[in-house]
Design a protein around this motif. Structure first.
Motif, mmCIF file in Angstrom:
data_model
loop_
_atom_site.group_PDB
_atom_site.id
_atom_site.type_symbol
_atom_site.label_atom_id
_atom_site.label_comp_id
_atom_site.label_asym_id
_atom_site.label_seq_id
_atom_site.Cartn_x
_atom_site.Cartn_y
_atom_site.Cartn_z
ATOM 1 N N ALA A 65 -50.064 7.629 -2.002
ATOM 2 C CA ALA A 65 -49.606 9.019 -2.061
ATOM 3 C C ALA A 65 -49.580 9.643 -0.668
ATOM 4 O O ALA A 65 -48.780 10.536 -0.396
ATOM 5 C CB ALA A 65 -50.505 9.846 -2.987
ATOM 6 N N LEU A 66 -50.444 9.126 0.210
ATOM 7 C CA LEU A 66 -50.475 9.601 1.599
ATOM 8 C C LEU A 66 -49.546 8.782 2.491
ATOM 9 O O LEU A 66 -49.599 8.878 3.705
ATOM 10 C CB LEU A 66 -51.911 9.541 2.129
ATOM 11 N N ARG A 67 -48.718 7.938 1.866
ATOM 12 C CA ARG A 67 -47.711 7.094 2.541
ATOM 13 C C ARG A 67 -48.340 6.007 3.417
ATOM 14 O O ARG A 67 -47.837 5.669 4.476
ATOM 15 C CB ARG A 67 -46.732 7.935 3.357
ATOM 16 N N ASP A 68 -49.442 5.438 2.942
ATOM 17 C CA ASP A 68 -50.127 4.347 3.625
ATOM 18 C C ASP A 68 -49.444 3.029 3.223
ATOM 19 O O ASP A 68 -49.597 2.556 2.102
ATOM 20 C CB ASP A 68 -51.600 4.349 3.210
ATOM 21 N N ARG A 69 -48.692 2.448 4.148
ATOM 22 C CA ARG A 69 -47.931 1.227 3.852
ATOM 23 C C ARG A 69 -48.838 0.019 3.583
ATOM 24 O O ARG A 69 -48.531 -0.823 2.754
ATOM 25 C CB ARG A 69 -46.952 0.918 4.981
ATOM 26 N N ALA A 70 -49.945 -0.058 4.273
ATOM 27 C CA ALA A 70 -50.881 -1.168 4.037
ATOM 28 C C ALA A 70 -51.449 -1.082 2.623
ATOM 29 O O ALA A 70 -51.591 -2.102 1.934
ATOM 30 C CB ALA A 70 -52.003 -1.144 5.072
ATOM 31 N N ALA A 71 -51.759 0.120 2.180
ATOM 32 C CA ALA A 71 -52.254 0.303 0.807
ATOM 33 C C ALA A 71 -51.175 -0.069 -0.199
ATOM 34 O O ALA A 71 -51.461 -0.670 -1.241
ATOM 35 C CB ALA A 71 -52.694 1.749 0.588
ATOM 36 N N PHE A 72 -49.931 0.272 0.121
ATOM 37 C CA PHE A 72 -48.814 -0.081 -0.760
ATOM 38 C C PHE A 72 -48.698 -1.594 -0.894
ATOM 39 O O PHE A 72 -48.525 -2.116 -1.997
ATOM 40 C CB PHE A 72 -47.508 0.519 -0.222
ATOM 41 N N ASP A 73 -48.818 -2.312 0.222
ATOM 42 C CA ASP A 73 -48.771 -3.779 0.189
ATOM 43 C C ASP A 73 -49.907 -4.339 -0.673
ATOM 44 O O ASP A 73 -49.701 -5.258 -1.468
ATOM 45 C CB ASP A 73 -48.876 -4.354 1.610
ATOM 46 N N CYS A 74 -51.102 -3.781 -0.511
ATOM 47 C CA CYS A 74 -52.256 -4.239 -1.308
ATOM 48 C C CYS A 74 -52.061 -3.917 -2.786
ATOM 49 O O CYS A 74 -52.390 -4.738 -3.654
ATOM 50 C CB CYS A 74 -53.542 -3.586 -0.807
ATOM 51 N N LEU A 75 -51.523 -2.734 -3.072
ATOM 52 C CA LEU A 75 -51.268 -2.342 -4.467
ATOM 53 C C LEU A 75 -50.263 -3.295 -5.097
ATOM 54 O O LEU A 75 -50.439 -3.747 -6.227
ATOM 55 C CB LEU A 75 -50.761 -0.898 -4.532
ATOM 56 N N TYR A 76 -49.222 -3.625 -4.354
ATOM 57 C CA TYR A 76 -48.212 -4.561 -4.854
ATOM 58 C C TYR A 76 -48.856 -5.920 -5.145
ATOM 59 O O TYR A 76 -48.646 -6.501 -6.207
ATOM 60 C CB TYR A 76 -47.079 -4.713 -3.830
ATOM 61 N N ALA A 77 -49.643 -6.409 -4.211
ATOM 62 C CA ALA A 77 -50.285 -7.718 -4.394
ATOM 63 C C ALA A 77 -51.227 -7.714 -5.595
ATOM 64 O O ALA A 77 -51.303 -8.697 -6.335
ATOM 65 C CB ALA A 77 -51.045 -8.102 -3.128
#
Length: 184
Positions: free
Chosen positions: A18-30
């Motif tokens: 939600a804070l636009r953290d791309r690394a978190a997005f990658d981890c969430l996807y994985a």
């Protein structure tokens, strides 16, 4: 990892997305893409469409992550709901656009499930069918139509000749009974 830790981790990842953290997005996807792919595949019954749907679902997650905290849902429930609704929307569009296509042509496509996936799916299907058999046949039919075939609650209420709120109650109670059965 215990389920509570996994839940907290996924919650934290969504909040960071939600804070636009791309690394978190990658981890969430994985951490969640396999589960969401399974949800899309069950509804769409077409591997390439399900793969594309998961990508579109994660675009929605990126855009809507800031809405997660206000839903009060568990993180996986929220993600699966997004995937389910998106896949059902795609299924409805497919039905509208393939209305003139010969059913024999549609039957020729290869779902390409491997032996391992088929074995796992067969075991899960036996368990689910056992639990579905514990439901009243009319209610089991409504659950299948709503959650596997994408029929709307209004269509089901009309088909079963019951008020819309009654259909919603049927489905909610049936899902609660299925959950209890699957957890036994």
């Amino acid at each position: 990892m215990p389920p509570d830790n996994a839940r907290e981790e996924v919650t934290g990842l969504i909040l960071r997305v939600a804070l636009r953290d791309r690394a978190a997005f990658d981890c969430l996807y994985a951490a969640t893409s396999a589960k969401l792919f399974g949800t899309c595949l069950r509804i769409l019954r077409n591997r390439p469409e399900a793969e594309e749907a998961v990508q579109e679902v994660f675009i929605k997650v990126w855009l809507k992550a800031d809405r997660f905290a206000v839903t009060g849902q568990s993180p996986m429930t929220w993600l699966i709901a997004i995937a389910r609704h998106h896949a059902i929307d795609l299924l409805r569009v497919r039905r509208e656009t393939t209305g003139g296509i010969d059913e024999a042509a549609l039957a020729m496509r290869d779902p390409a499930a491997g032996p391992e996936a088929m074995a796992v799916a067969a075991g899960e299907m036996r368990l689910l069918n056992g639990c579905m058999s514990e439901l009243d046949p009319e209610k089991a039919s409504a659950v299948r139509a709503a959650y596997l075939e994408g029929d709307s609650y209004a269509d089901l209420a009309t088909r079963h000749d019951v008020p819309l709120n009654t259909m919603r109650t049927w489905l909610r109670r049936s899902l609660m009974r299925l959950k209890e059965c699957l957890e036994r």
